[in-house]
Design a protein around this motif. Sequence first.
Motif, PDB file in Angstrom:
ATOM      1  N   ALA A 279       0.887  -1.217   0.066  1.00 31.71           N
ATOM      2  CA  ALA A 279       0.030   0.057  -0.094  1.00 31.71           C
ATOM      3  C   ALA A 279       0.951   1.312   0.106  1.00 31.71           C
ATOM      4  O   ALA A 279       0.657   2.121  -0.711  1.00 31.71           O
ATOM      5  CB  ALA A 279      -0.798   0.154   1.259  1.00 31.71           C
ATOM      6  N   VAL A 280       1.924   1.218   0.692  1.00 36.85           N
ATOM      7  CA  VAL A 280       2.805   2.348   0.740  1.00 36.85           C
ATOM      8  C   VAL A 280       3.692   2.446  -0.570  1.00 36.85           C
ATOM      9  O   VAL A 280       3.665   3.419  -1.162  1.00 36.85           O
ATOM     10  CB  VAL A 280       3.836   2.248   2.049  1.00 36.85           C
ATOM     11  N   ARG A 281       3.859   1.423  -1.248  1.00 35.24           N
ATOM     12  CA  ARG A 281       4.501   1.329  -2.427  1.00 35.24           C
ATOM     13  C   ARG A 281       3.619   1.860  -3.534  1.00 35.24           C
ATOM     14  O   ARG A 281       3.762   2.485  -4.555  1.00 35.24           O
ATOM     15  CB  ARG A 281       4.887  -0.048  -2.998  1.00 35.24           C
ATOM     16  N   HIS A 282       2.051   1.522  -3.313  1.00 38.69           N
ATOM     17  CA  HIS A 282       1.180   2.100  -4.343  1.00 38.69           C
ATOM     18  C   HIS A 282       1.160   3.650  -4.358  1.00 38.69           C
ATOM     19  O   HIS A 282       1.462   4.283  -5.575  1.00 38.69           O
ATOM     20  CB  HIS A 282      -0.102   1.681  -3.674  1.00 38.69           C
ATOM     21  N   TRP A 283       1.385   4.323  -3.114  1.00 33.69           N
ATOM     22  CA  TRP A 283       1.361   5.665  -3.035  1.00 33.69           C
ATOM     23  C   TRP A 283       2.735   6.495  -3.401  1.00 33.69           C
ATOM     24  O   TRP A 283       2.740   7.442  -3.998  1.00 33.69           O
ATOM     25  CB  TRP A 283       0.833   6.317  -1.778  1.00 33.69           C
ATOM     26  N   GLN A 284       3.820   5.573  -3.286  1.00 35.15           N
ATOM     27  CA  GLN A 284       4.918   5.969  -3.794  1.00 35.15           C
ATOM     28  C   GLN A 284       5.001   6.046  -5.411  1.00 35.15           C
ATOM     29  O   GLN A 284       5.394   7.018  -5.966  1.00 35.15           O
ATOM     30  CB  GLN A 284       6.249   4.856  -3.348  1.00 35.15           C
ATOM     31  N   THR A 292       5.603  14.410  -7.928  1.00 38.06           N
ATOM     32  CA  THR A 292       5.199  15.087  -6.391  1.00 38.06           C
ATOM     33  C   THR A 292       6.164  14.722  -5.555  1.00 38.06           C
ATOM     34  O   THR A 292       6.666  13.623  -5.521  1.00 38.06           O
ATOM     35  CB  THR A 292       3.718  14.905  -5.855  1.00 38.06           C
ATOM     36  N   PRO A 293       6.548  15.388  -4.574  1.00 36.93           N
ATOM     37  CA  PRO A 293       7.589  15.049  -3.446  1.00 36.93           C
ATOM     38  C   PRO A 293       7.266  13.488  -2.626  1.00 36.93           C
ATOM     39  O   PRO A 293       5.833  13.448  -2.532  1.00 36.93           O
ATOM     40  CB  PRO A 293       7.397  15.986  -2.405  1.00 36.93           C
ATOM     41  N   THR A 299       1.591  10.098   4.651  1.00 33.68           N
ATOM     42  CA  THR A 299       2.536   8.713   4.697  1.00 33.68           C
ATOM     43  C   THR A 299       3.504   9.271   6.034  1.00 33.68           C
ATOM     44  O   THR A 299       3.774   8.691   6.981  1.00 33.68           O
ATOM     45  CB  THR A 299       3.511   8.555   3.709  1.00 33.68           C
ATOM     46  N   ILE A 300       4.154  10.595   5.885  1.00 31.28           N
ATOM     47  CA  ILE A 300       4.925  11.054   7.290  1.00 31.28           C
ATOM     48  C   ILE A 300       3.850  10.981   8.398  1.00 31.28           C
ATOM     49  O   ILE A 300       4.675  10.472   9.500  1.00 31.28           O
ATOM     50  CB  ILE A 300       5.518  12.468   6.798  1.00 31.28           C
TER      51      ILE A 300
END
Length: 315
Positions: A279-284, A292-293, A299-300
Amino acid sequence: MEPRHDGYTIGQVARLSGLPVKTIRFYSDVGVLPERERTAAGYRLYGEEDLARLELIRTLRDVGVDLATIRDLGERDLRQVLALQLRTVETQLKALQRTRAVLRATLERGEPSETDLRRLNTLGRLGAAEREALMDAFVGEVGGGSRAREQWLTGLREAMVPDLPPEPTIEQLDAWLELAELLSDEDYRAVLRRDDTGFWERRDRSEDERFESWCRANEEIAETVLAAVEKGVEPESAEAGPVLARVVILLSGLHGAAGDGPEFRSSLSRGYDEHDPRAVRHWQLVATIQGTPWPHPQTIAHDWIAKALRAHPAP
């Protein structure tokens, strides 16, 4: 050529319109140019309306409108048809721009590799229609019959699969293709659909729970944490205690819990520990596509909450 009092012959229409007789006859046969009348000898006759219709047909065909659409076209539908065709052309242009970017980058790198060929092949199979179908299937399957979860996914639809920029880089293209594969992954869908906490079930049962208010609560949580991060508050520090307490109270409202306490904090911490890294990879990948940064502010914020819960298991 002067019109006859009883209309134009097909030869006269051909000379006036600049279209071949064969084309006009074909348009008449398939119903694109409706037949109005014939002479006693059986020859077709055409009027001024037919000349105008032929000009419209030629224009629509020039911009790619198919004959079936033209045949069913009424005067009130013309704007809708042209708007649809414009979107089609714009989609085709975007696809050509993406292909051009891949071809240009591939040639600049030297000898094409298997990865380059795979990228070109996959890119050709993932147009706008395929993207929409992929999202339809993703929302439907991950939603799992939960009205609240489907509403949440629909609200995030464009954010979860953003469109590529007009001139994408190879990195953006690869991120987009990887994201398409991730969204198609049956195991990833199953993990997102699984809800051991009963969170979405409670959202379905709650008549007064509105999607907007739920989003506002999440925004307040992120703003609270990010303000602490901006001030340099480490999640393991004593200063993090009051911030975490505020966050936990907000989360208890979302989860239908009684309030802050060791048991609830433990369940929250467990949820973060069991969070699928895909899921984190998805948003990355989304951030790479959009340019975008990364990491994203959300996430932070949630990374800070997870660490603070481990450091402060009790209020």
